[in-house]
Design a protein around this motif. Structure first.
Motif, mmCIF file in Angstrom:
data_model
loop_
_atom_site.group_PDB
_atom_site.id
_atom_site.type_symbol
_atom_site.label_atom_id
_atom_site.label_comp_id
_atom_site.label_asym_id
_atom_site.label_seq_id
_atom_site.Cartn_x
_atom_site.Cartn_y
_atom_site.Cartn_z
ATOM 1 N N UNK A 95 0.830 -1.205 0.000
ATOM 2 C CA UNK A 95 0.000 0.000 0.000
ATOM 3 C C UNK A 95 0.866 1.258 0.000
ATOM 4 N N UNK A 96 1.946 1.255 0.771
ATOM 5 C CA UNK A 96 2.822 2.430 0.806
ATOM 6 C C UNK A 96 3.478 2.686 -0.544
ATOM 7 N N UNK A 97 3.894 1.615 -1.228
ATOM 8 C CA UNK A 97 4.468 1.769 -2.572
ATOM 9 C C UNK A 97 3.425 2.314 -3.543
ATOM 10 N N UNK A 98 2.195 1.882 -3.405
ATOM 11 C CA UNK A 98 1.123 2.345 -4.291
ATOM 12 C C UNK A 98 0.890 3.836 -4.125
ATOM 13 N N UNK A 99 0.807 4.289 -2.881
ATOM 14 C CA UNK A 99 0.575 5.712 -2.612
ATOM 15 C C UNK A 99 1.781 6.539 -3.065
ATOM 16 N N UNK A 100 2.986 6.026 -2.849
ATOM 17 C CA UNK A 100 4.182 6.740 -3.299
ATOM 18 C C UNK A 100 4.187 6.867 -4.822
ATOM 19 N N UNK A 101 3.846 5.794 -5.524
ATOM 20 C CA UNK A 101 3.806 5.833 -6.991
ATOM 21 C C UNK A 101 2.754 6.819 -7.475
ATOM 22 N N UNK A 102 1.595 6.815 -6.826
ATOM 23 C CA UNK A 102 0.510 7.724 -7.219
ATOM 24 C C UNK A 102 0.867 9.179 -6.943
ATOM 25 N N UNK A 103 1.782 9.405 -6.032
ATOM 26 C CA UNK A 103 2.226 10.760 -5.757
ATOM 27 C C UNK A 103 3.207 11.295 -6.785
ATOM 28 N N UNK A 104 3.753 10.404 -7.615
ATOM 29 C CA UNK A 104 4.746 10.833 -8.601
ATOM 30 C C UNK A 104 4.218 10.866 -10.028
ATOM 31 N N UNK A 105 3.103 10.177 -10.291
ATOM 32 C CA UNK A 105 2.550 10.166 -11.644
ATOM 33 C C UNK A 105 1.066 9.845 -11.599
ATOM 34 N N UNK A 106 0.313 10.327 -12.585
ATOM 35 C CA UNK A 106 -1.117 10.004 -12.628
ATOM 36 C C UNK A 106 -1.337 8.612 -13.212
ATOM 37 N N UNK A 107 -2.357 7.944 -12.720
ATOM 38 C CA UNK A 107 -2.737 6.632 -13.241
ATOM 39 C C UNK A 107 -4.155 6.710 -13.792
ATOM 40 N N UNK A 108 -4.400 5.997 -14.868
ATOM 41 C CA UNK A 108 -5.734 5.961 -15.444
ATOM 42 C C UNK A 108 -6.650 5.040 -14.670
ATOM 43 N N UNK A 109 -6.050 3.991 -14.071
ATOM 44 C CA UNK A 109 -6.829 3.010 -13.317
ATOM 45 C C UNK A 109 -5.884 2.243 -12.399
ATOM 46 N N UNK A 110 -6.480 1.566 -11.413
ATOM 47 C CA UNK A 110 -5.700 0.738 -10.494
ATOM 48 C C UNK A 110 -6.416 -0.592 -10.280
ATOM 49 N N UNK A 111 -5.627 -1.649 -10.223
ATOM 50 C CA UNK A 111 -6.111 -2.964 -9.812
ATOM 51 C C UNK A 111 -5.438 -3.236 -8.473
ATOM 52 N N UNK A 112 -6.254 -3.441 -7.430
ATOM 53 C CA UNK A 112 -5.727 -3.528 -6.068
ATOM 54 C C UNK A 112 -6.185 -4.833 -5.422
ATOM 55 N N UNK A 113 -5.234 -5.563 -4.852
ATOM 56 C CA UNK A 113 -5.536 -6.793 -4.131
ATOM 57 C C UNK A 113 -6.415 -6.486 -2.916
ATOM 58 N N UNK A 114 -7.360 -7.366 -2.637
ATOM 59 C CA UNK A 114 -8.281 -7.216 -1.514
ATOM 60 C C UNK A 114 -7.538 -7.134 -0.180
ATOM 61 N N UNK A 115 -6.508 -7.968 -0.018
ATOM 62 C CA UNK A 115 -5.756 -8.004 1.238
ATOM 63 C C UNK A 115 -4.276 -7.858 0.927
#
Length: 87
Positions: free
Chosen positions: A37-57
């Motif tokens: 989750x921390x890597x995801x938020x860090x990545x989203x802070x550096x570039x825009x994404x059109x969509x995300x696929x995120x694991x439930x857990x």
């Protein structure tokens, strides 16, 4: 020319993450794959994404909480939550 949007894939299982990234890239998508989750938020802070696929857990983190954090950065982000059942 429209800018190509990137897909964010978040899964803490290396096999599943690798598989999803491979399938998306083989379909011509630009992809960033991360394992937490921390890597995801860090990545989203550096570039825009059109969509995300995120694991439930994601370890101790909830995929829904990750999506909320991502949407706090970009309220227009489209997100799909995935998971698997243990039977």
């Amino acid at each position: 020319m429209a800018q190509r949007k990137t897909l964010l894939i978040v899964d803490d299982d290396p096999f599943v993450l690798g598989l999803l990234v491979h399938v998306a890239e083989s379909r011509g998508l630009a992809v960033v794959g991360v394992a937490s989750s921390d890597e995801a938020v860090a990545a989203a802070g550096t570039q825009p994404f059109g969509a995300a696929i995120v694991d439930l857990q994601l370890g101790a983190d909830s995929g829904l909480d990750v999506i909320k954090r991502l949407r706090a950065l970009d309220p227009t982000l489209e997100a799909i939550e995935i998971g698997r059942a243990h039977v």
